[in-house]
Write a protein that holds these residues in place. Structure first.
Motif, PDB file in Angstrom:
ATOM      1  N   GLY A 123       0.761  -1.254   0.026  1.00 41.43           N
ATOM      2  CA  GLY A 123       0.077   0.038   0.020  1.00 41.43           C
ATOM      3  C   GLY A 123       0.822   1.314   0.156  1.00 41.43           C
ATOM      4  N   GLY A 124       2.142   1.040   0.704  1.00 45.57           N
ATOM      5  CA  GLY A 124       2.897   2.288   0.513  1.00 45.57           C
ATOM      6  C   GLY A 124       3.606   2.825  -0.535  1.00 45.57           C
ATOM      7  N   ALA A 125       3.723   1.628  -1.644  1.00 44.76           N
ATOM      8  CA  ALA A 125       4.314   1.962  -2.989  1.00 44.76           C
ATOM      9  C   ALA A 125       2.923   2.493  -3.767  1.00 44.76           C
ATOM     10  CB  ALA A 125       4.671   0.516  -3.374  1.00 44.76           C
ATOM     11  N   LEU A 126       1.963   1.940  -3.532  1.00 41.45           N
ATOM     12  CA  LEU A 126       0.719   2.456  -4.188  1.00 41.45           C
ATOM     13  C   LEU A 126       0.330   3.980  -3.620  1.00 41.45           C
ATOM     14  CD1 LEU A 126      -1.302   1.793  -6.318  1.00 41.45           C
ATOM     15  CD2 LEU A 126      -2.717   1.258  -4.689  1.00 41.45           C
ATOM     16  N   SER A 127       0.799   4.296  -2.569  1.00 43.90           N
ATOM     17  CA  SER A 127       0.562   5.793  -2.081  1.00 43.90           C
ATOM     18  C   SER A 127       1.622   6.747  -2.753  1.00 43.90           C
ATOM     19  CB  SER A 127       0.422   5.687  -0.564  1.00 43.90           C
ATOM     20  OG  SER A 127       0.562   6.908  -0.154  1.00 43.90           O
ATOM     21  N   GLU A 128       2.763   6.164  -2.861  1.00 54.96           N
ATOM     22  CA  GLU A 128       3.737   6.875  -3.469  1.00 54.96           C
ATOM     23  C   GLU A 128       3.658   7.041  -4.909  1.00 54.96           C
ATOM     24  OE1 GLU A 128       8.735   6.430  -4.281  1.00 54.96           O
ATOM     25  OE2 GLU A 128       7.877   5.016  -2.707  1.00 54.96           O
ATOM     26  N   LEU A 129       3.013   6.032  -5.671  1.00 57.16           N
ATOM     27  CA  LEU A 129       2.845   6.360  -7.131  1.00 57.16           C
ATOM     28  C   LEU A 129       1.618   7.355  -7.219  1.00 57.16           C
ATOM     29  CD1 LEU A 129       2.806   2.563  -8.137  1.00 57.16           C
ATOM     30  CD2 LEU A 129       4.376   4.441  -9.053  1.00 57.16           C
ATOM     31  N   GLN A 130       0.741   7.327  -6.212  1.00 62.04           N
ATOM     32  CA  GLN A 130      -0.461   8.332  -6.353  1.00 62.04           C
ATOM     33  C   GLN A 130      -0.011   9.751  -6.168  1.00 62.04           C
ATOM     34  OE1 GLN A 130      -3.110   6.473  -3.651  1.00 62.04           O
ATOM     35  NE2 GLN A 130      -4.077   5.099  -4.995  1.00 62.04           N
ATOM     36  N   THR A 131       0.885   9.931  -5.417  1.00 68.56           N
ATOM     37  CA  THR A 131       1.553  11.370  -5.119  1.00 68.56           C
ATOM     38  C   THR A 131       2.695  11.845  -6.057  1.00 68.56           C
ATOM     39  OG1 THR A 131       2.918  10.391  -3.507  1.00 68.56           O
ATOM     40  CG2 THR A 131       0.515  11.237  -3.081  1.00 68.56           C
ATOM     41  N   ALA A 132       2.976  10.996  -7.024  1.00 69.97           N
ATOM     42  CA  ALA A 132       4.377  11.237  -7.768  1.00 69.97           C
ATOM     43  C   ALA A 132       3.881  12.192  -8.725  1.00 69.97           C
ATOM     44  CB  ALA A 132       4.885   9.912  -8.597  1.00 69.97           C
ATOM     45  N   PRO A 133       4.832  12.997  -9.281  1.00 71.33           N
ATOM     46  CA  PRO A 133       4.501  14.046 -10.396  1.00 71.33           C
ATOM     47  C   PRO A 133       3.973  13.309 -11.702  1.00 71.33           C
ATOM     48  CG  PRO A 133       6.743  14.251  -9.661  1.00 71.33           C
ATOM     49  CD  PRO A 133       6.166  13.069  -9.128  1.00 71.33           C
ATOM     50  N   LEU A 134       2.784  13.998 -12.193  1.00 66.06           N
ATOM     51  CA  LEU A 134       2.130  13.453 -13.230  1.00 66.06           C
ATOM     52  C   LEU A 134       2.859  13.825 -14.785  1.00 66.06           C
ATOM     53  CD1 LEU A 134      -0.399  12.044 -14.243  1.00 66.06           C
ATOM     54  CD2 LEU A 134      -1.352  14.205 -14.711  1.00 66.06           C
ATOM     55  N   GLY A 135       3.732  14.635 -14.465  1.00 65.43           N
ATOM     56  CA  GLY A 135       4.327  15.009 -15.829  1.00 65.43           C
ATOM     57  C   GLY A 135       5.945  15.039 -15.569  1.00 65.43           C
ATOM     58  N   GLU A 136       7.120  15.202 -16.290  1.00 66.55           N
ATOM     59  CA  GLU A 136       8.289  15.355 -16.037  1.00 66.55           C
ATOM     60  C   GLU A 136       8.659  16.770 -15.576  1.00 66.55           C
ATOM     61  OE1 GLU A 136      10.576  13.537 -19.635  1.00 66.55           O
ATOM     62  OE2 GLU A 136       8.554  13.746 -20.404  1.00 66.55           O
ATOM     63  N   THR A 137       7.839  17.646 -15.819  1.00 69.96           N
ATOM     64  CA  THR A 137       8.188  19.163 -15.320  1.00 69.96           C
ATOM     65  C   THR A 137       6.687  19.490 -14.973  1.00 69.96           C
ATOM     66  OG1 THR A 137       7.686  20.380 -17.552  1.00 69.96           O
ATOM     67  CG2 THR A 137       9.843  19.424 -17.082  1.00 69.96           C
ATOM     68  N   GLU A 138       6.711  20.596 -14.282  1.00 72.12           N
ATOM     69  CA  GLU A 138       5.447  21.294 -13.523  1.00 72.12           C
ATOM     70  C   GLU A 138       4.746  21.779 -14.883  1.00 72.12           C
ATOM     71  OE1 GLU A 138       6.007  24.167 -10.750  1.00 72.12           O
ATOM     72  OE2 GLU A 138       7.194  22.743  -9.322  1.00 72.12           O
ATOM     73  N   HIS A 139       5.394  22.357 -15.859  1.00 76.11           N
ATOM     74  CA  HIS A 139       4.574  22.809 -16.963  1.00 76.11           C
ATOM     75  C   HIS A 139       3.808  21.513 -17.835  1.00 76.11           C
ATOM     76  CE1 HIS A 139       4.716  25.001 -21.055  1.00 76.11           C
ATOM     77  NE2 HIS A 139       3.532  25.135 -20.334  1.00 76.11           N
ATOM     78  N   VAL A 140       4.563  20.562 -17.772  1.00 73.66           N
ATOM     79  CA  VAL A 140       3.802  19.364 -18.431  1.00 73.66           C
ATOM     80  C   VAL A 140       2.640  18.937 -17.832  1.00 73.66           C
ATOM     81  CG1 VAL A 140       4.149  16.881 -19.202  1.00 73.66           C
ATOM     82  CG2 VAL A 140       5.747  18.464 -19.621  1.00 73.66           C
ATOM     83  N   SER A 141       2.623  18.797 -16.360  1.00 76.16           N
ATOM     84  CA  SER A 141       1.544  18.359 -15.410  1.00 76.16           C
ATOM     85  C   SER A 141       0.409  19.271 -15.442  1.00 76.16           C
ATOM     86  CB  SER A 141       2.194  18.456 -13.775  1.00 76.16           C
ATOM     87  OG  SER A 141       3.195  17.729 -13.791  1.00 76.16           O
TER      88      SER A 141
END
Length: 221
Positions: A123-141
């Motif tokens: 569950g910790g790994a899944l939680s980490e994935l859910q909060t990881a950046p969606l894009g390579e940069t803030e602009h992409v996100s």
């Protein structure tokens, strides 16, 4: 004096926005998105950002025209004169694919930088994935979030909610039943759902989700 690069990008954006106002842009958008998905891995980071920026007016036009492209008597997409349910599903699917490719690229960059994070089991790994950046940069996100926000308007939220619910449910089920389960894909579905819940599609999307829950749990609200 040399011309600033931003001047070129601004001119390209204005030209793309003018084309997006064309009468048939809603029929062209699925093809443009499909091409970007296919070539995403071949593009450099600035090219990805540029492509997402140039397509944003097309997505906004698609979302804004939804009420006119919808069959007024049925409340569903007109399969003859409008883009049709298949086109809507294609646009939604392409955006999910773009999020997936950007998400995986961001995870790769994050991992190289020592941030860890495989798609592992707990569950910790899944939680980490859910909060990881969606894009390579803030602009992409930001651009990806802007695309989802542009798709859903107060007038077409109910139309898009049904298609998005089906897409995310099918994707999540496929990821959960894979061997081993695809935790990254499950986390991506959660991220996209959270993005959609910040758009005008949120109320009908929540109603659709609760309706599905009632099929499995009668006491669901």
């Amino acid at each position: 004096a040399p011309v600033e690069p931003l001047l070129y990008s601004a001119s390209a954006f204005r030209y793309s926005a003018a084309l997006a106002r064309g009468a048939h842009s809603h029929a062209i958008l699925p093809q443009l998105l499909g091409a970007l998905v296919d070539r995403f891995g071949d593009l450099s980071l600035p090219e990805r950002e540029g492509a997402l920026s140039l397509l944003l007016p097309w997505v906004q036009a698609f979302g804004a025209r939804a009420p006119q492209l919808c069959a007024a008597d049925t409340g569903s997409w007109d399969s003859v004169e409008g883009p049709g349910e298949a086109a809507v599903a294609e646009v939604l699917g392409s955006h999910l694919a773009l999020c997936r490719k950007s998400y995986l690229a961001a995870r790769a960059v994050h991992s190289q930088g020592g941030g860890g994070g495989g798609g592992g089991g707990g569950g910790g790994a899944l939680s980490e994935l859910q909060t990881a950046p969606l894009g390579e940069t803030e602009h992409v996100s930001y651009l990806l979030e802007a695309h989802w926000a542009a798709l859903a308007t107060p007038r077409n939220g109910a139309l898009l909610a049904s298609g998005l619910h089906t897409l995310l449910l099918q994707t999540h089920v496929a990821a959960a039943t894979a061997s081993p389960p695809d935790r990254a894909e499950q986390a991506l579905c959660v991220r996209v759902l959270l993005l959609a819940l910040r758009t005008p599609a949120a109320p009908p999307l929540v109603r659709s989700l609760l309706g599905s829950l009632r099929a499995y749990e009668p006491t669901a609200p």
